[in-house]
Scaffold this motif. Structure first.
Motif, PDB file in Angstrom:
ATOM      1  N   VAL A 119       0.842  -1.195   0.000  1.00 55.48           N
ATOM      2  CA  VAL A 119       0.000   0.000   0.000  1.00 55.48           C
ATOM      3  C   VAL A 119       0.877   1.246   0.000  1.00 55.48           C
ATOM      4  CG1 VAL A 119      -1.778   1.302   1.213  1.00 55.48           C
ATOM      5  CG2 VAL A 119      -1.824  -1.201   1.265  1.00 55.48           C
ATOM      6  N   PHE A 120       0.699   2.092  -1.028  1.00 52.10           N
ATOM      7  CA  PHE A 120       1.368   3.389  -1.087  1.00 52.10           C
ATOM      8  C   PHE A 120       0.372   4.443  -0.617  1.00 52.10           C
ATOM      9  CE2 PHE A 120       3.788   0.821  -3.991  1.00 52.10           C
ATOM     10  CZ  PHE A 120       5.089   1.287  -3.875  1.00 52.10           C
ATOM     11  N   THR A 121       0.688   5.128   0.462  1.00 45.10           N
ATOM     12  CA  THR A 121      -0.199   6.164   0.965  1.00 45.10           C
ATOM     13  C   THR A 121       0.441   7.528   0.760  1.00 45.10           C
ATOM     14  OG1 THR A 121      -1.229   7.089   2.953  1.00 45.10           O
ATOM     15  CG2 THR A 121       0.668   5.651   3.294  1.00 45.10           C
ATOM     16  N   LEU A 122      -0.200   8.342  -0.081  1.00 43.93           N
ATOM     17  CA  LEU A 122       0.359   9.640  -0.442  1.00 43.93           C
ATOM     18  C   LEU A 122      -0.193  10.772   0.405  1.00 43.93           C
ATOM     19  CD1 LEU A 122       0.839   7.791  -2.978  1.00 43.93           C
ATOM     20  CD2 LEU A 122       0.701   9.858  -4.337  1.00 43.93           C
ATOM     21  N   GLU A 123      -1.360  10.560   1.005  1.00 41.38           N
ATOM     22  CA  GLU A 123      -2.023  11.632   1.750  1.00 41.38           C
ATOM     23  C   GLU A 123      -2.174  11.293   3.232  1.00 41.38           C
ATOM     24  OE1 GLU A 123      -5.865  14.476   1.003  1.00 41.38           O
ATOM     25  OE2 GLU A 123      -6.188  12.314   0.957  1.00 41.38           O
ATOM     26  N   ILE A 124      -2.641  10.087   3.511  1.00 35.67           N
ATOM     27  CA  ILE A 124      -2.867   9.671   4.900  1.00 35.67           C
ATOM     28  C   ILE A 124      -1.561   9.144   5.492  1.00 35.67           C
ATOM     29  CG2 ILE A 124      -4.182   8.112   6.395  1.00 35.67           C
ATOM     30  CD1 ILE A 124      -6.325   8.034   4.184  1.00 35.67           C
ATOM     31  N   PRO A 125      -1.148   9.601   6.669  1.00 35.90           N
ATOM     32  CA  PRO A 125       0.089   9.096   7.278  1.00 35.90           C
ATOM     33  C   PRO A 125       0.042   7.585   7.476  1.00 35.90           C
ATOM     34  CG  PRO A 125      -0.680  11.041   8.436  1.00 35.90           C
ATOM     35  CD  PRO A 125      -1.770  10.664   7.478  1.00 35.90           C
ATOM     36  N   LYS A 126       1.197   6.959   7.340  1.00 32.26           N
ATOM     37  CA  LYS A 126       1.308   5.500   7.460  1.00 32.26           C
ATOM     38  C   LYS A 126       0.746   5.000   8.793  1.00 32.26           C
ATOM     39  CE  LYS A 126       5.040   2.019   7.677  1.00 32.26           C
ATOM     40  NZ  LYS A 126       5.276   1.975   9.124  1.00 32.26           N
ATOM     41  N   GLU A 127       1.001   5.738   9.865  1.00 32.36           N
ATOM     42  CA  GLU A 127       0.521   5.314  11.180  1.00 32.36           C
ATOM     43  C   GLU A 127      -1.010   5.250  11.221  1.00 32.36           C
ATOM     44  OE1 GLU A 127       4.517   6.690  11.234  1.00 32.36           O
ATOM     45  OE2 GLU A 127       2.682   7.772  10.617  1.00 32.36           O
ATOM     46  N   ASP A 128      -1.666   6.211  10.560  1.00 36.16           N
ATOM     47  CA  ASP A 128      -3.130   6.207  10.514  1.00 36.16           C
ATOM     48  C   ASP A 128      -3.646   5.043   9.685  1.00 36.16           C
ATOM     49  OD1 ASP A 128      -3.118   8.457  12.044  1.00 36.16           O
ATOM     50  OD2 ASP A 128      -3.688   9.849  10.456  1.00 36.16           O
ATOM     51  N   TYR A 129      -2.956   4.771   8.573  1.00 34.74           N
ATOM     52  CA  TYR A 129      -3.370   3.651   7.729  1.00 34.74           C
ATOM     53  C   TYR A 129      -3.244   2.338   8.495  1.00 34.74           C
ATOM     54  CZ  TYR A 129      -4.808   3.724   2.825  1.00 34.74           C
ATOM     55  OH  TYR A 129      -5.544   3.765   1.671  1.00 34.74           O
ATOM     56  N   GLU A 130      -2.122   2.175   9.211  1.00 37.80           N
ATOM     57  CA  GLU A 130      -1.905   0.941   9.973  1.00 37.80           C
ATOM     58  C   GLU A 130      -2.929   0.808  11.102  1.00 37.80           C
ATOM     59  OE1 GLU A 130       2.830   0.051   9.315  1.00 37.80           O
ATOM     60  OE2 GLU A 130       2.247   1.368  10.977  1.00 37.80           O
ATOM     61  N   ARG A 131      -3.259   1.937  11.741  1.00 39.03           N
ATOM     62  CA  ARG A 131      -4.258   1.879  12.814  1.00 39.03           C
ATOM     63  C   ARG A 131      -5.617   1.445  12.249  1.00 39.03           C
ATOM     64  NH1 ARG A 131      -4.627   6.800  13.866  1.00 39.03           N
ATOM     65  NH2 ARG A 131      -6.717   7.182  13.039  1.00 39.03           N
ATOM     66  N   ARG A 132      -5.966   1.986  11.094  1.00 37.27           N
ATOM     67  CA  ARG A 132      -7.218   1.596  10.456  1.00 37.27           C
ATOM     68  C   ARG A 132      -7.197   0.120  10.053  1.00 37.27           C
ATOM     69  NH1 ARG A 132      -8.697   6.655   6.375  1.00 37.27           N
ATOM     70  NH2 ARG A 132      -8.499   8.332   7.918  1.00 37.27           N
ATOM     71  N   PHE A 133      -6.008  -0.335   9.629  1.00 45.78           N
ATOM     72  CA  PHE A 133      -5.877  -1.745   9.248  1.00 45.78           C
ATOM     73  C   PHE A 133      -6.097  -2.646  10.462  1.00 45.78           C
ATOM     74  CE2 PHE A 133      -3.435  -5.620   8.365  1.00 45.78           C
ATOM     75  CZ  PHE A 133      -3.951  -5.968   7.126  1.00 45.78           C
ATOM     76  N   VAL A 134      -5.533  -2.271  11.600  1.00 49.86           N
ATOM     77  CA  VAL A 134      -5.733  -3.037  12.837  1.00 49.86           C
ATOM     78  C   VAL A 134      -7.205  -3.021  13.225  1.00 49.86           C
ATOM     79  CG1 VAL A 134      -5.230  -3.142  15.305  1.00 49.86           C
ATOM     80  CG2 VAL A 134      -3.391  -2.635  13.690  1.00 49.86           C
ATOM     81  N   SER A 135      -7.827  -1.843  13.099  1.00 55.73           N
ATOM     82  CA  SER A 135      -9.242  -1.722  13.437  1.00 55.73           C
ATOM     83  C   SER A 135     -10.092  -2.658  12.583  1.00 55.73           C
ATOM     84  CB  SER A 135      -9.688  -0.271  13.236  1.00 55.73           C
ATOM     85  OG  SER A 135     -11.086  -0.157  13.357  1.00 55.73           O
ATOM     86  N   ARG A 136      -9.755  -2.713  11.280  1.00 57.40           N
ATOM     87  CA  ARG A 136     -10.502  -3.589  10.363  1.00 57.40           C
ATOM     88  C   ARG A 136     -10.246  -5.052  10.676  1.00 57.40           C
ATOM     89  NH1 ARG A 136     -12.749  -6.851   8.273  1.00 57.40           N
ATOM     90  NH2 ARG A 136     -13.461  -7.102   6.109  1.00 57.40           N
ATOM     91  N   GLY A 137      -8.973  -5.407  10.884  1.00 61.38           N
ATOM     92  CA  GLY A 137      -8.635  -6.815  11.105  1.00 61.38           C
ATOM     93  C   GLY A 137      -9.103  -7.352  12.438  1.00 61.38           C
ATOM     94  N   ALA A 138      -9.046  -6.525  13.486  1.00 60.68           N
ATOM     95  CA  ALA A 138      -9.443  -6.975  14.826  1.00 60.68           C
ATOM     96  C   ALA A 138     -10.912  -6.708  15.104  1.00 60.68           C
ATOM     97  CB  ALA A 138      -8.581  -6.273  15.871  1.00 60.68           C
ATOM     98  N   ASP A 139     -11.559  -5.963  14.193  1.00 61.46           N
ATOM     99  CA  ASP A 139     -12.963  -5.602  14.357  1.00 61.46           C
ATOM    100  C   ASP A 139     -13.178  -4.820  15.656  1.00 61.46           C
ATOM    101  OD1 ASP A 139     -15.605  -5.354  13.709  1.00 61.46           O
ATOM    102  OD2 ASP A 139     -16.188  -7.320  14.493  1.00 61.46           O
ATOM    103  N   ILE A 140     -12.376  -3.767  15.814  1.00 58.88           N
ATOM    104  CA  ILE A 140     -12.492  -2.907  16.985  1.00 58.88           C
ATOM    105  C   ILE A 140     -12.554  -1.447  16.532  1.00 58.88           C
ATOM    106  CG2 ILE A 140     -11.330  -4.507  18.559  1.00 58.88           C
ATOM    107  CD1 ILE A 140      -8.768  -2.970  18.166  1.00 58.88           C
TER     108      ILE A 140
END
Length: 319
Positions: A191-212
């Motif tokens: 995933v190349f993120t040009l606008e959203i910071p990597k930390e935010d993308y990873e946090r969203r990914f955790v939220s999606r994967g853990a369903d939290i």
């Protein structure tokens, strides 16, 4: 030599032509030896075709041509004396440079395949029979959305898929879900993120994967139940599994704050694949609208078209 001859005569070089070029001093000894090496590597008669050697020499020829174009550009700039010339001359130099770079880019294009449709009918029929008799051989990457997968089967390797919408319509959220679903199905995703910071993308990914709740992660306010799911997700992910024990792929995030070009994306794919020793099945770019072109394109309406073409070429090349 190859470029110059083809440009002049639209033909194929032969040994006799090269020998005559050498005899009349149209080419030097170094070029003559290079041609001999190419024909040796790309043998078509009783000699064996040496693909690695031929590719290496082809790259050498292409590099020579690129250097020649850049040298011509430099000579044009120097000859015009851009420091002490009127605006009209500077514009002429700019046009010459842009035209040269576009021609250079065009020289990298290639025909993937060509043939008469009638000649391909037999192969089309056989390919269909193979797919019909071996449905498991059909390669599609699931989107994880039933309405798409049921109708389209998912995404095919080498495809370029644009997701278009107004600001705030949820493009990034959709792409995050596509990344997660492919990863959870065992595919490697970059995933190349040009606008959203990597930390935010990873946090969203955790939220999606853990369903939290993403907000709970952001503020450090997860309740006891979500904290347990958060911990379980991290442990299972580190083991290469989803929370229900299925094997996952690799997920790799690249934060690009500015000046992201198609060439940069391709170089990062190749570098990461080489370092990690794996192939990435899905590459997500969020988002193409703020990417930059590899070469200067004056008209803004053509910029995104060229970016799309470059991304399509990368998708085809890397499957």
């Amino acid at each position: 030599l190859h470029f110059d001859y083809y440009k002049s005569y639209s033909g194929i070089l032969s040994d006799s032509i090269v020998q005559s070029y050498f005899a009349t001093k149209k080419i030097n000894g170094k070029t003559y030896i290079l041609y001999q090496n190419i024909t040796k590597a790309y043998a078509t008669d009783d000699r064996e075709y040496n693909e690695p050697e031929f590719e290496a020499i082809l790259n050498q020829v292409t590099d020579f041509y690129r250097r020649k174009v850049y040298l011509t550009i430099a000579e044009e700039i120097v000859s015009k004396g851009v420091y002490n010339t009127p605006d009209k001359s500077i514009k002429e130099v700019e046009k010459f440079v842009n035209d040269s770079l576009l021609k250079l880019k065009a020289s990298n294009s290639e025909v993937r395949s060509s043939s008469s449709f009638v000649d391909d009918i037999h192969d089309i029929k056989n390919n269909y029979i193979k797919l019909r008799d071996n449905p498991d051989s059909v390669t599609y990457i699931p989107t994880g959305f039933n309405i798409i997968d049921d109708k389209e089967g998912g995404f095919r390797p080498s495809e370029l898929v644009y997701i278009i919408g107004r600001k705030g319509d949820g493009k990034s959220v959709l792409m995050l879900n596509l990344a997660h679903n492919a990863w959870a199905a065992g595919y490697n995703v970059m995933v190349f993120t040009l606008e959203i910071p990597k930390e935010d993308y990873e946090r969203r990914f955790v939220s999606r994967g853990a369903d939290i709740a993403s907000n709970g992660l952001k503020r450090g306010t997860l309740d006891e139940c979500d904290s347990a799911r958060f911990k379980k997700f991290l442990i299972s992910t580190s083991e290469g599994k989803t929370m229900d024990g299925k094997k996952t792929g690799d997920i790799f995030f690249v934060d690009v704050p500015s000046k992201c070009t198609p060439s940069f994306i391709e170089s990062q794919i190749e570098l990461t694949e080489k370092i990690k020793g794996i192939k990435y099945d899905v590459v997500i770019v969020d988002y193409a609208g703020i990417m930059q072109n590899d070469t200067f394109i004056a008209e803004k309406r053509h910029q995104q078209g060229q970016i799309a073409l470059d991304l399509k070429r990368i998708a085809r090349k890397h499957g």
